[in-house]
Design an enzyme around this catalytic site. Structure first.
Site, mmCIF file in Angstrom:
data_model
loop_
_atom_site.group_PDB
_atom_site.id
_atom_site.type_symbol
_atom_site.label_atom_id
_atom_site.label_comp_id
_atom_site.label_asym_id
_atom_site.label_seq_id
_atom_site.Cartn_x
_atom_site.Cartn_y
_atom_site.Cartn_z
ATOM 1 N N LYS A 1 0.991 -1.056 0.179
ATOM 2 C CA LYS A 1 0.235 0.293 0.192
ATOM 3 C C LYS A 1 0.658 1.341 0.175
ATOM 4 O O LYS A 1 1.618 1.145 0.877
ATOM 5 C CB LYS A 1 -0.448 -0.135 1.281
ATOM 6 C CG LYS A 1 -2.274 0.688 0.917
ATOM 7 C CD LYS A 1 -3.024 0.692 0.469
ATOM 8 C CE LYS A 1 -4.300 0.743 0.420
ATOM 9 N NZ LYS A 1 -5.384 -0.338 -0.684
ATOM 10 N N THR B 161 -3.790 -5.372 0.674
ATOM 11 C CA THR B 161 -2.960 -3.985 0.988
ATOM 12 C C THR B 161 -4.051 -3.070 1.974
ATOM 13 O O THR B 161 -3.532 -2.027 2.494
ATOM 14 C CB THR B 161 -2.922 -3.336 -0.693
ATOM 15 O OG1 THR B 161 -3.870 -2.827 -0.349
ATOM 16 C CG2 THR B 161 -2.202 -3.829 -1.305
#
Ligand SMILES: O=c1[nH]c(=O)c2[nH]c(=O)[nH]c2[nH]1
Length: 298
Positions: free
Chosen positions: A11, A59
């Protein structure tokens, strides 16, 4: 026939701000604002090659984990928080072998009201950011680097540039006195840490590493009678290594932000070049870009 050669996923641009309150005076507060990237490496090839999501840590969970660990742990210095966050992923998931945490810390500088530092008010004094990178391995090893980016500085004298190659391509006039300006991008690498507790034991020297690199950069920029960006850069890096025993390598990328004399002699013989220069033309491009990596030892 193809093969999956390298993967990493995670992320990016996780945003958070943490407020820490002084236990003896809850109105005395400290704020830390980060933009964080979490990237993982491990055995999740099936997600790419046979569309099997079984091994995927989402993520979205990485974002949640970042928020939870920021709540449960100190976030300062950011080198420690990056290590804690990175270690979490390799310790929690057997198939994740390495994590890569990149933290950008944005400036919130406490300001003064009626001559005294205010206990809970801050200002953004510039675009400069503090950078941390942590690479955490499943065997516990942590590779840390600190950095500064977008620190914009200018000196109006104390910089010369002469003695360079003069050939048929050269038009640049030599100068004994010019404006020097750059946007500092500096990175320094620490000796490897054997785990989060080793990082925790070094928080003072990690914080000092940042303060010292920033102060040396600013002081050397100001005080060096600069022969070139190259020579000033080298002096900065040498001092950072000398001042920080756990730092083994320093890199700089310094754009040379040019300000050129403007010849105004066409107007009533106005003198505005060389020693008479007062009005300059800032150049947005092209710009020089001077980089180097300086390492401890040979
Ligand atoms: O400090 C400098 N280094 C260079 O390599 C260079 N080249 C240039 O045109 N101006 C400058 N200034």
């Amino acid at each position: 026939m193809v093969s999956l050669t390298a993967t990493r996923y995670g992320k990016d641009n996780i945003r958070l701000l943490k407020v820490e309150r002084d236990p003896s005076n809850p109105r005395l507060q400290y704020v830390y604002e980060f933009t964080i990237r979490v990237m993982l490496e491990g055995d999740y090839e099936a997600a790419y090659t046979i569309a099997d999501n079984g091994p995927i840590v989402t993520t979205d969970s990485m974002k949640n984990t970042t928020h939870i660990l920021a709540k449960k742990n100190p976030v300062s210095p950011p080198e420690l928080f990056a290590s804690i966050l990175g270690a979490h992923f390799v310790n929690t998931y057997d198939h994740i072998h390495k994590s890569f945490i990149h933290i950008i810390q944005h400036r919130w500088t406490r300001y003064e009201v009626d001559g005294a530092p205010h206990d809970h008010s801050f200002l953004r004094d510039g675009a400069e950011v503090r950078i941390v990178d942590a690479e955490v391995h499943e065997d516990g090893k942590i590779f840390l680097s600190g950095g500064i980016s977008d620190l914009l500085v200018l000196k109006s004298t104390g910089s010369a540039f002469y003695g360079y190659i003069q050939d048929k391509y050269t038009t640049l006039p030599e100068t004994r006195d010019r404006i020097m300006s750059t946007s500092v991008d500096a990175t320094w690498k620490y000796d490897v840490f054997e785990g989060v507790e080793a990082v925790r034991a070094s928080v003072k020297s990690l914080e000092k590493g940042y303060q010292s690199a920033r102060e040396i950069t600013l002081k050397t920029f100001a005080t060096d009678e600069s022969a070139s960006v190259q020579a000033t850069l080298y002096r900065m890096a040498k001092q950072i290594i000398a001042d920080n025993s756990q730092v083994n390598q320093v890199s700089y990328a310094l754009p040379n932000k040019h300000y050129f004399d403007i010849d105004l002699s066409w107007f009533e013989g106005l003198k505005n070049t060389g020693a008479d220069a007062e009005v300059y033309a800032p150049q947005s491009n092209p710009n020089g870009l001077i980089t180097a990596t300086i390492s401890r030892g040979d």
